[in-house]
Motif scaffolding. Structure first.
Motif, PDB file in Angstrom:
ATOM      1  N   THR A 152       0.681  -1.006   0.066  1.00 40.83           N
ATOM      2  CA  THR A 152      -0.412   0.007   0.352  1.00 40.83           C
ATOM      3  C   THR A 152       0.550   1.796   0.428  1.00 40.83           C
ATOM      4  N   GLN A 153       0.239   1.655  -0.835  1.00 41.07           N
ATOM      5  CA  GLN A 153       1.196   3.742  -0.674  1.00 41.07           C
ATOM      6  C   GLN A 153       0.467   4.625  -0.600  1.00 41.07           C
ATOM      7  N   THR A 154       0.966   5.340   0.227  1.00 41.54           N
ATOM      8  CA  THR A 154       0.032   6.342   1.325  1.00 41.54           C
ATOM      9  C   THR A 154       0.412   7.597   0.278  1.00 41.54           C
ATOM     10  N   ILE A 155      -0.996   9.182   0.057  1.00 40.92           N
ATOM     11  CA  ILE A 155      -0.252  10.370  -0.345  1.00 40.92           C
ATOM     12  C   ILE A 155      -0.944  10.481   0.576  1.00 40.92           C
ATOM     13  N   LEU A 156      -0.044  11.740   1.223  1.00 40.92           N
ATOM     14  CA  LEU A 156      -0.388  12.535   1.504  1.00 40.92           C
ATOM     15  C   LEU A 156      -0.973  14.244   0.826  1.00 40.92           C
ATOM     16  N   LEU A 157      -1.237  14.709   1.169  1.00 37.77           N
ATOM     17  CA  LEU A 157      -2.157  15.891   0.784  1.00 37.77           C
ATOM     18  C   LEU A 157      -2.151  16.933   1.369  1.00 37.77           C
ATOM     19  N   SER A 158      -2.078  17.197   2.316  1.00 31.66           N
ATOM     20  CA  SER A 158      -1.305  18.758   2.939  1.00 31.66           C
ATOM     21  C   SER A 158       0.154  18.948   2.446  1.00 31.66           C
ATOM     22  N   ALA A 159       0.274  20.321   2.768  1.00 27.94           N
ATOM     23  CA  ALA A 159       1.913  20.288   2.602  1.00 27.94           C
ATOM     24  C   ALA A 159       1.672  21.001   4.220  1.00 27.94           C
ATOM     25  N   LYS A 160       1.214  21.848   4.763  1.00 27.00           N
ATOM     26  CA  LYS A 160       1.437  21.505   6.631  1.00 27.00           C
ATOM     27  C   LYS A 160       1.985  20.532   6.932  1.00 27.00           C
ATOM     28  N   VAL A 161       2.981  21.311   7.448  1.00 25.77           N
ATOM     29  CA  VAL A 161       3.755  19.861   8.734  1.00 25.77           C
ATOM     30  C   VAL A 161       3.473  19.763   9.715  1.00 25.77           C
ATOM     31  N   ASP A 162       2.455  20.127  10.014  1.00 19.44           N
ATOM     32  CA  ASP A 162       1.751  19.529  11.468  1.00 19.44           C
ATOM     33  C   ASP A 162       0.644  18.478  11.071  1.00 19.44           C
ATOM     34  N   ILE A 163       0.388  18.574   9.166  1.00 20.84           N
ATOM     35  CA  ILE A 163      -1.073  17.601   9.631  1.00 20.84           C
ATOM     36  C   ILE A 163      -0.640  16.820   8.789  1.00 20.84           C
TER      37      ILE A 163
END
Ligand code: ZN
Length: 661
Positions: free
Chosen positions: A526-537
């Protein structure tokens, strides 16, 4: 004996064992002192054993002292007894020791994996597997147990209560179990006892009791009423209840055990309203299957499957055919989500307890009995069930013995049926590969080509044929890897559906099995895509992914085209909506749209790979998912209000259906 339609010769029993145990327990100081007079009739070579935690204060047999059975402390006491020319030998062993302290923080799994005798004021549990009493290894035994406890404490073992005294200083109770039993579990606690009498199907009294902690004692009547209903149900279904008592006993740890004549359930478990309608019936039924007819663990434990079929599943059938189908779908969907190496043949499932691989040992085995009933018909199956009870009561029974009984009663050879479902891993994958319809002078000739994975199973495959007036089910006898079936029909067929009612245990195809969250959790690619550019998110999302997948996540870039691998996407609401649109994927589903602070859902993709989306309102809503979400792998969609689930469900199954041209 006259009722035994299928009587078998009773073999001469060697090492016929009986225990007479007196035990004094102080739960507060966690001390135990005991004496066991062991009688062995027709002795052969045998071994006696007592757990390492105890000190032997006296050990002798007919010919003199036995010794303590060990050379070093912290080792189990073991006595190897050679063969003597005698009708009977007796051993008298006295022992004492300290119980471990009861750890109420243990969950059910941990309690199972910890065969340790533990005690405390709120309860003591001495499981048989802890070897808390000296015993003959590997032999069933009848027993008498007398328990002495300080005032305020009550205690019991499985069996008939023959004597009970409460003097104000001490409580004493004696129990007798007159049938060969697998072992002895002992429980104590600050119990309030309620007693009622119930009539068996043959008008014999059955004493029903609750041994409840004071905080749940008000539930007593409801539990006793439910036990009566289950006893009536299973007596009429299988045969007379084999004992004269049944007790429901509360446990300070969150466990659920079924033993002969009793069930031991956690205080918290007892307070759940649905337990009376589900688990309690399962545990009562174990008095027939498991604790009445004993599984032969060396060749596979059939008792969990039969108990699941006649309890958990039977209650769904009573609710309606839709609820029952839903349960079968759940079994097959879970089976489809197993990873390589997690599957095993049923003959290898040997767990004695509820913890282990439920997907095969409970669910596939329950489905086996469901298919056997379809194969033999209700009446014959029912007679088989009653036959097992008449013939095998209190005997160790293998799958082969069940097969023999069903064969004798049905007059059919069931070898291939039993062996293909019990000895093979996996399940057949069946597809409709072609459908042709020819209009004849008098009606239609419909040819259906079915394919199955190799090597071929012998299957009776239900297919539903739809015409303008309704649907008819035909059973096709599939023996080969590929086979063509020709049906003569009067009405014009419109479509053909494969096993829409899920009556065969089979490998659901990608399209049939509704996607569930577990797939992106267990699939190692499984690959995970993190959409947010914000570091905390991103940090929270990575922690959440790590919790879901139990490994270091593989992160993929959001702007790349969606790969064919299984994929998990995490982001805030506007980011998720934009990403869905950019990838031409359906918008968020109505079931969860605009509900709560976070939504999670799966999407079926044409290429077959799993896709799951996690969408949150803000950082805090995403963080709130870290604890609860890993527990919802069986779901297709969920909405959360902070940590609270407010909506959940599973997408419907897509039946394999081919339109007739
Ligand atoms: Zn069970």
């Amino acid at each position: 004996m006259s009722e035994q339609v299928l009587s078998m010769p009773v073999p001469m029993k060697f090492n016929d064992v009986e225990y007479d145990i007196t035990v004094k327990i102080d739960p507060v100081n966690r001390t135990i002192e005991g004496k066991n007079l062991i009688t062995v009739n027709n002795p052969r070579e045998l071994q006696l054993m007592l757990g390492a935690a105890y000190e032997v204060t006296q050990a002798e047999f007919n010919d003199g002292p036995l010794g303590v059975g060990r050379e070093q402390a912290n080792r189990a006491h073991i006595w190897n007894i050679p063969f003597y020319f005698r009708h009977q030998i007796q051993f008298l062993i006295q022992w004492r020791g300290t119980l471990a302290s009861l750890d109420t923080s243990l969950d059910h799994q941990q309690t199972l994996g910890r065969p340790v005798a533990a005690g405390g004021e709120s309860g003591s549990f001495l499981p048989d597997a802890s070897n808390w009493y000296p015993r003959v290894v590997g032999q069933l035994a009848r027993y008498k147990v007398s328990i002495e406890l300080p005032s305020g404490q009550k205690g019991l073992v499985a069996g008939r209560l023959v004597e009970e005294r409460d003097t104000g200083q001490a409580y004493q109770a004696s129990f007798e179990f007159p049938h060969p039993a697998e072992g002895i579990d002992l429980m104590t606690g600050p119990y309030v006892i309620e007693t009622q009498t119930h009539q068996s199907i043959n008008h014999k009294p059955i004493q029903l009791r609750t041994y409840f902690h004071p905080q749940v004692s008000s539930l007593s009547k409801d539990y006793l009423d439910a036990v009566k209903r289950y006893l009536d149900l299973y007596e009429s279904w299988i045969g007379e209840y084999p004992y004269m008592e049944f007790s429901v006993v509360s446990s300070p740890t969150p466990t659920g055990f079924g033993m002969p004549t009793l069930t031991y359930l956690g205080i918290d478990v007892l307070q759940l309203p649905f337990i009376r309608d589900t688990s309690l019936g399962h545990e009562v039924l174990h008095n027939w299957w498991g604790n009445g007819v004993y599984p032969d663990y060396s060749s596979g434990n059939w008792s969990e499957g039969l108990t699941t079929f006649m309890a958990d599943y039977a209650y769904k059938e009573r609710e309606g055919s839709e609820a029952a189908r839903e349960m079968r779908l759940g079994w097959m969907r879970d089976f489809a989500a197993l990873q390589p190496g997690q599957d095993a043949p049923l003959t290898v499932f040997t767990s004695r307890t509820h913890g282990a691989s439920k997907i095969v040992g409970y669910n596939k085995a329950a489905m086996f009995f469901f298919m056997l009933r379809d194969y033999l018909g209700d009446t014959v199956f029912q007679r088989g069930i009653q036959g097992i009870w008449k013939v095998q009561r209190f005997r160790i029974t293998s799958w082969q013995e069940l097969q023999k009984i069903f064969e004798m009663i049905s007059g059919q050879n069931l070898h291939s049926f039993f062996s293909q479902w019990l000895e093979r891993t996996g399940a057949p994958a069946i597809t409709i590969s072609d459908v042709k319809n020819i209009a004849m002078d008098s009606g239609y000739e419909l040819s259906i080509t079915l394919k199955q994975s190799e090597p071929a199973y012998q299957l009776r495959v239900p297919v539903a044929i739809e015409n303008s007036t309704g649907t008819t089910t035909h059973i096709l006898d599939l023996q080969q890897e590929q086979q063509v079936f020709t049906l003569k029909l009067t009405d014009k067929p419109l479509s053909v559906s494969l096993d829409p009612d899920l009556r065969l245990f089979r490998q659901l195809t990608r399209g049939e099995a509704p996607p569930i969250l577990r797939e992106v959790m267990v699939n190692a690619t499984t690959q995970t895509i993190l959409l947010s550019a914000k570091v905390d998110i991103r940090k929270i999302a990575e922690t959440l992914t790590g919790k879901l997948q139990d490994r270091k996540p593989q992160i993929a870039a959001p702007d790349e085209p969606l790969s064919a691998a299984s994929t998990l996407v995490i982001g805030l609401k506007p980011e998720v909506d934009a990403w869905l649109a950019a990838n031409q994927l359906p918008a968020r589903p109505d079931e969860i749209n605009n509900k709560g602070t976070a939504q999670v859902w799966t999407l079926a993709r044409a290429e077959g790979a799993s896709l799951a989306i996690i969408s949150a309102r803000d950082a805090a809503s995403l963080e709130a998912l870290i604890r609860p979400l890993p527990h919802y792998g069986r779901q297709s969609y969920l909405a959360f209000d902070a940590q609270q689930v407010i909506e959940k469900g599973i997408w419907p199954m897509q039946v394999q259906k081919v339109a007739v041209k």
